[in-house]
Enzyme design. Structure first.
Site, PDB file in Angstrom:
ATOM      1  N   TYR A  47       0.818  -1.217   0.000  1.00  0.00           N
ATOM      2  CA  TYR A  47       0.000   0.000   0.000  1.00  0.00           C
ATOM      3  C   TYR A  47       0.852   1.268   0.000  1.00  0.00           C
ATOM      4  O   TYR A  47       0.358   2.340  -0.340  1.00  0.00           O
ATOM      5  CB  TYR A  47      -0.926   0.033   1.216  1.00  0.00           C
ATOM      6  CG  TYR A  47      -1.947  -1.075   1.305  1.00  0.00           C
ATOM      7  CD1 TYR A  47      -2.140  -1.976   0.255  1.00  0.00           C
ATOM      8  CD2 TYR A  47      -2.721  -1.239   2.447  1.00  0.00           C
ATOM      9  CE1 TYR A  47      -3.067  -2.999   0.345  1.00  0.00           C
ATOM     10  CE2 TYR A  47      -3.656  -2.255   2.551  1.00  0.00           C
ATOM     11  CZ  TYR A  47      -3.823  -3.135   1.500  1.00  0.00           C
ATOM     12  OH  TYR A  47      -4.744  -4.144   1.610  1.00  0.00           O
ATOM     13  N   HIS A 105       0.103 -11.654   1.756  1.00  0.00           N
ATOM     14  CA  HIS A 105      -0.892 -10.831   1.063  1.00  0.00           C
ATOM     15  C   HIS A 105      -1.589 -11.591  -0.063  1.00  0.00           C
ATOM     16  O   HIS A 105      -2.813 -11.510  -0.224  1.00  0.00           O
ATOM     17  CB  HIS A 105      -0.210  -9.576   0.512  1.00  0.00           C
ATOM     18  CG  HIS A 105      -1.144  -8.446   0.238  1.00  0.00           C
ATOM     19  ND1 HIS A 105      -0.734  -7.140   0.189  1.00  0.00           N
ATOM     20  CD2 HIS A 105      -2.477  -8.423  -0.004  1.00  0.00           C
ATOM     21  CE1 HIS A 105      -1.774  -6.354  -0.070  1.00  0.00           C
ATOM     22  NE2 HIS A 105      -2.841  -7.109  -0.200  1.00  0.00           N
TER      23      HIS A 105
END
Length: 272
Positions: A47, A105
């Site tokens: 991110y 992830h």
């Protein structure tokens, strides 16, 4: 705030997602959310906002033991040394001495699952993360992790909302007492204009998005992490916890099409 107990941690059932929040806007959003009472912040190395989140946490004055922080390792960094390097970088940016939950992830076709979870287990054993888990693992991969490797995963974080059925995955997780953490719980805003959800919302003095969020939070073993940058949206998500959906509402939601997947990158696994 309700919590889920999993692998020795208390996971707040409603958290703040931060994907696509960057820089000062991210810092302000997270600091504001903590001020409103959020205690579950979700981020990831990919991110690019861990530093801003670390600044927000430091400025918030919230005691560390009252806060749950999740971050994630990107699928390109799943070799043991890659995980270590990525984790150290995340921890430094977050300005923390540990995180509460560290997730893979996305799975990778090149990953060595035993070596990967051995490394994650060491991070937990050393006290740098209180728990470990996965995100975006399909049912076949999940079974390998849980049944063959016997990794003590604290959750599987996947896309889940009123427009996407996750029944087989959710039932398997429930049978193993592993929470499902729902990302994109509002289908990237698509729920807001759904006529069925809007009608249910009018009945309860709520928005369609609040109805969709409460539908998730009413399910055993499910947590949700909607992204919200504005204080009004963050408060609305908190207020969704107070809606009481009835049997009629649940039947109407059950009748909605459940085949709308919003996140499906080229490296995603084959979904069940």
């Amino acid at each position: 705030m309700e919590y889920l107990q999993t692998q020795g941690i208390r996971l707040p059932r409603l958290g703040l997602g931060t994907f696509r929040l960057q820089g000062d806007a991210c810092r302000v959003a997270v600091e504001g959310a903590l001020g409103l009472g959020y205690r579950h912040i979700d981020t990831a190395e990919m991110y690019g906002n861990e530093e801003a989140i670390g600044d927000a946490i430091a400025a918030s004055g919230v005691a560390r033991e009252d806060l749950h922080v999740t971050t994630k390792v990107w699928h390109e960094n799943l070799a043991p040394d890659g995980i270590r390097h990525a984790f150290d970088a995340s921890l430094k940016k977050l300005k923390l001495d540990h995180v509460d939950l560290y997730l893979v992830h996305w799975p990778s076709k090149r990953m060595n699952l035993p070596a990967m979870f051995e490394t994650l287990a060491m991070l937990k054993q050393e006290g740098f993360t209180r728990a470990i888990g996965v995100a975006n693992f399909n049912l076949a991969l999940l079974k390998t992790v849980v049944e063959d490797i016997k990794a003590p995963i604290a959750c599987n974080q996947v896309e889940y909302h009123v427009m996407l059925d996750q029944t087989p995955l959710r039932q398997y997780l429930a049978a193993k007492a592993i929470p499902l953490v729902a990302y994109c719980p509002l289908a990237q805003g698509r729920v807001a204009s759904d006529p069925t959800l809007m009608a249910i919302g009018r009945k309860h003095g709520a928005s369609a998005a609040q109805v969709a969020l409460k539908w998730l939070l009413d399910q055993d073993g499910v947590a949700a992490i909607p992204k919200a940058s504005r204080a009004e949206s963050q408060q609305a998500n908190l207020d969704a916890q107070n809606i009481g959906l009835d049997d009629e509402d649940m039947k109407a939601i059950a009748a909605l099409p459940k085949d709308r997947r919003c996140v499906n990158p080229g490296f995603a696994p084959v979904w069940d």
